[in-house]
Design a protein around this motif. Sequence first.
Motif, mmCIF file in Angstrom:
data_model
loop_
_atom_site.group_PDB
_atom_site.id
_atom_site.type_symbol
_atom_site.label_atom_id
_atom_site.label_comp_id
_atom_site.label_asym_id
_atom_site.label_seq_id
_atom_site.Cartn_x
_atom_site.Cartn_y
_atom_site.Cartn_z
ATOM 1 N N GLU A 132 0.863 -1.170 0.000
ATOM 2 C CA GLU A 132 0.000 0.000 0.000
ATOM 3 C C GLU A 132 0.904 1.226 0.000
ATOM 4 O OE1 GLU A 132 -3.808 -1.710 2.530
ATOM 5 O OE2 GLU A 132 -2.270 -0.522 3.521
ATOM 6 N N THR A 133 1.211 1.667 -1.171
ATOM 7 C CA THR A 133 2.202 2.725 -1.280
ATOM 8 C C THR A 133 1.574 4.094 -1.529
ATOM 9 O OG1 THR A 133 2.494 2.243 -3.646
ATOM 10 C CG2 THR A 133 3.984 1.170 -2.097
ATOM 11 N N THR A 134 0.286 4.256 -1.239
ATOM 12 C CA THR A 134 -0.271 5.597 -1.300
ATOM 13 C C THR A 134 0.311 6.409 -0.155
ATOM 14 O OG1 THR A 134 -2.185 5.100 0.096
ATOM 15 C CG2 THR A 134 -2.426 4.738 -2.275
ATOM 16 N N LEU A 135 0.370 7.694 -0.351
ATOM 17 C CA LEU A 135 0.934 8.561 0.679
ATOM 18 C C LEU A 135 0.160 8.450 1.979
ATOM 19 C CD1 LEU A 135 2.938 10.757 1.509
ATOM 20 C CD2 LEU A 135 1.386 12.455 0.517
ATOM 21 N N SER A 136 -1.158 8.402 1.881
ATOM 22 C CA SER A 136 -1.998 8.316 3.079
ATOM 23 C C SER A 136 -1.713 7.057 3.883
ATOM 24 C CB SER A 136 -3.477 8.365 2.684
ATOM 25 O OG SER A 136 -4.297 8.211 3.816
ATOM 26 N N SER A 137 -1.670 5.904 3.208
ATOM 27 C CA SER A 137 -1.432 4.654 3.916
ATOM 28 C C SER A 137 -0.018 4.586 4.465
ATOM 29 C CB SER A 137 -1.707 3.458 3.003
ATOM 30 O OG SER A 137 -0.812 3.454 1.904
ATOM 31 N N TYR A 138 0.930 5.174 3.744
ATOM 32 C CA TYR A 138 2.312 5.168 4.209
ATOM 33 C C TYR A 138 2.447 5.989 5.486
ATOM 34 C CZ TYR A 138 7.395 5.265 4.115
ATOM 35 O OH TYR A 138 8.716 5.114 4.441
ATOM 36 N N VAL A 139 1.834 7.180 5.496
ATOM 37 C CA VAL A 139 1.896 8.027 6.686
ATOM 38 C C VAL A 139 1.181 7.368 7.856
ATOM 39 C CG1 VAL A 139 1.085 10.214 7.665
ATOM 40 C CG2 VAL A 139 2.159 10.191 5.415
ATOM 41 N N THR A 140 0.017 6.768 7.590
ATOM 42 C CA THR A 140 -0.788 6.174 8.660
ATOM 43 C C THR A 140 -0.169 4.909 9.232
ATOM 44 O OG1 THR A 140 -2.819 7.075 7.701
ATOM 45 C CG2 THR A 140 -3.055 5.223 9.225
ATOM 46 N N ASN A 141 0.277 4.010 8.354
ATOM 47 C CA ASN A 141 0.692 2.681 8.796
ATOM 48 C C ASN A 141 2.189 2.545 9.059
ATOM 49 O OD1 ASN A 141 -1.992 1.755 8.455
ATOM 50 N ND2 ASN A 141 -1.621 1.472 6.268
ATOM 51 N N ILE A 142 2.983 3.365 8.417
ATOM 52 C CA ILE A 142 4.434 3.203 8.507
ATOM 53 C C ILE A 142 5.091 4.354 9.259
ATOM 54 C CG2 ILE A 142 6.574 2.889 7.201
ATOM 55 C CD1 ILE A 142 4.543 0.586 6.948
ATOM 56 N N LEU A 143 4.739 5.567 8.895
ATOM 57 C CA LEU A 143 5.486 6.714 9.402
ATOM 58 C C LEU A 143 5.061 7.144 10.806
ATOM 59 C CD1 LEU A 143 7.720 8.631 8.360
ATOM 60 C CD2 LEU A 143 5.911 10.241 7.751
ATOM 61 N N LEU A 144 3.760 7.257 11.051
ATOM 62 C CA LEU A 144 3.294 7.875 12.283
ATOM 63 C C LEU A 144 2.327 7.026 13.121
ATOM 64 C CD1 LEU A 144 2.555 11.456 10.883
ATOM 65 C CD2 LEU A 144 4.631 10.670 12.006
ATOM 66 N N PRO A 145 2.444 5.701 13.121
ATOM 67 C CA PRO A 145 1.466 4.924 13.887
ATOM 68 C C PRO A 145 1.563 5.143 15.395
ATOM 69 C CG PRO A 145 3.245 3.515 13.126
ATOM 70 C CD PRO A 145 3.425 4.843 12.449
ATOM 71 N N LYS A 146 2.722 5.544 15.882
ATOM 72 C CA LYS A 146 2.910 5.757 17.317
ATOM 73 C C LYS A 146 2.961 7.240 17.677
ATOM 74 C CE LYS A 146 5.350 1.377 18.001
ATOM 75 N NZ LYS A 146 6.580 0.710 18.510
ATOM 76 N N GLN A 147 2.512 8.083 16.761
ATOM 77 C CA GLN A 147 2.488 9.520 17.019
ATOM 78 C C GLN A 147 1.085 10.067 16.731
ATOM 79 O OE1 GLN A 147 6.164 11.606 15.494
ATOM 80 N NE2 GLN A 147 6.471 9.639 14.467
ATOM 81 N N PRO A 148 0.088 9.642 17.520
ATOM 82 C CA PRO A 148 -1.304 9.989 17.202
ATOM 83 C C PRO A 148 -1.592 11.484 17.215
ATOM 84 C CG PRO A 148 -1.127 9.038 19.396
ATOM 85 C CD PRO A 148 0.187 8.825 18.739
ATOM 86 N N LEU A 149 -0.928 12.244 18.096
ATOM 87 C CA LEU A 149 -1.222 13.671 18.180
ATOM 88 C C LEU A 149 -0.645 14.447 17.000
ATOM 89 C CD1 LEU A 149 -0.871 14.406 22.002
ATOM 90 C CD2 LEU A 149 -2.904 13.857 20.669
ATOM 91 N N LEU A 150 0.369 13.881 16.370
ATOM 92 C CA LEU A 150 0.855 14.464 15.121
ATOM 93 C C LEU A 150 -0.003 13.985 13.954
ATOM 94 C CD1 LEU A 150 2.852 16.109 13.456
ATOM 95 C CD2 LEU A 150 4.427 14.161 13.497
ATOM 96 N N HIS A 151 -0.332 12.710 13.983
ATOM 97 C CA HIS A 151 -1.100 12.126 12.878
ATOM 98 C C HIS A 151 -2.482 12.758 12.748
ATOM 99 C CE1 HIS A 151 -3.581 8.916 10.900
ATOM 100 N NE2 HIS A 151 -2.577 9.024 10.068
ATOM 101 N N GLU A 152 -3.094 13.139 13.874
ATOM 102 C CA GLU A 152 -4.441 13.705 13.804
ATOM 103 C C GLU A 152 -4.463 15.080 13.132
ATOM 104 O OE1 GLU A 152 -5.543 13.917 17.890
ATOM 105 O OE2 GLU A 152 -4.812 15.976 18.163
ATOM 106 N N ARG A 153 -3.302 15.695 12.965
ATOM 107 C CA ARG A 153 -3.217 17.000 12.324
ATOM 108 C C ARG A 153 -3.139 16.895 10.800
ATOM 109 N NH1 ARG A 153 -2.207 21.331 15.188
ATOM 110 N NH2 ARG A 153 -2.166 21.093 17.449
ATOM 111 N N ILE A 154 -3.075 15.681 10.288
ATOM 112 C CA ILE A 154 -2.846 15.460 8.862
ATOM 113 C C ILE A 154 -4.134 15.034 8.161
ATOM 114 C CG2 ILE A 154 -1.568 14.073 7.177
ATOM 115 C CD1 ILE A 154 0.631 13.780 9.302
ATOM 116 N N ARG A 155 -4.385 15.621 7.017
ATOM 117 C CA ARG A 155 -5.482 15.151 6.165
ATOM 118 C C ARG A 155 -5.014 15.187 4.721
ATOM 119 N NH1 ARG A 155 -9.025 18.963 3.680
ATOM 120 N NH2 ARG A 155 -8.486 21.146 4.109
ATOM 121 N N ASN A 156 -5.674 14.400 3.894
ATOM 122 C CA ASN A 156 -5.289 14.316 2.493
ATOM 123 C C ASN A 156 -5.624 15.601 1.750
ATOM 124 O OD1 ASN A 156 -4.302 11.671 2.510
ATOM 125 N ND2 ASN A 156 -6.342 10.803 2.235
ATOM 126 N N LEU A 157 -4.713 16.033 0.915
ATOM 127 C CA LEU A 157 -5.011 17.046 -0.090
ATOM 128 C C LEU A 157 -5.282 16.328 -1.405
ATOM 129 C CD1 LEU A 157 -5.270 19.979 -0.954
ATOM 130 C CD2 LEU A 157 -2.795 20.037 -1.334
#
Length: 300
Positions: free
Chosen positions: A29-54
């Motif tokens: 799953e190499t979409t940017l959204s899935s990469y950020v959600t599942n790989i990059l920021l899974p343990k940083q919820p307070l940062l992740h909640e600030r992100i939405r898709n453009l």
Amino acid sequence: MSSFSSSPSSSSSQSSTTVAINNNNNNNETTLSSYVTNILLPKQPLLHERIRNLKNGKINNNGKCIMYVMLNTLRAHDNPALETSIQLSNALNLPLLVLTILNDKWKHSTERRFNFILEAMKSVSNELKNTQNIPLTINIQCKTKTYKPWHLTLGSRGAAAIVVDEPYTEPYISIANQIKRVVAPSILVDNACILTPQLVRNFRAIDRPYKFMNSTKIQRNKRLQWTLKQNVLKDSLKQKSLELYQKELPFDPVNLNNNTMTIDYILKHLVTSIDYNVCKILTTKGDSKSGYKRWNIFMK
């Protein structure tokens, strides 16, 4: 001619991007959204909640960099969008291009506003150099240079993914909508709100400010205690980011630390379409230090 102004070609850096994505994403799953959600920021919820898709989509394997379009958060600290960009760059082993834009055809373009913005740009440029050792790419769009939207060229031909400050006002909303149309996938990161709009949708029925404050007290207090972890760009990527800035751009960026390219020079000779009747206020500075000074006075 820079590589950004021509069609992307295969290179070792592009191959390493593909390897980084595939190694970190077993489900392909190499979409940017899935990469950020599942790989990059899974343990940083307070940062992740600030992100939405453009614009969601597959990370561009032919991309040469991660591009962060710094619209309205002109600081290199306490900046969730910059932090997200650095983490993406490190994870994908790609240099980071931090780009900011100034266009003298924007509505309400006055000497006062532009002087303030340029002082902020100079401040963040110095801060980026001191903390990350990477340059700030300043693209001034004006009659004496060009109005060509180079941020769109870079987004279509150079970027693997794009990070953009969440815009709440014009002209930044329009710029974000422009970026939405380019090839590379992009995300918006909220740098302004304690509670982001997507977190308070369930409170729309509340019709009084005090009710909203009471209903969100726990959530707000939790986030007020949050300290944003500030990562550092890999040393190898700092050098590549500098080379990108020096050799690969399709335009000449403005260097505010150049003795000849002063803020006064820009105001007088470059951004000539601004309204000079609204003159700058010398006692109200746009740099980060002055901003904190004003804030501390307000808090007292």
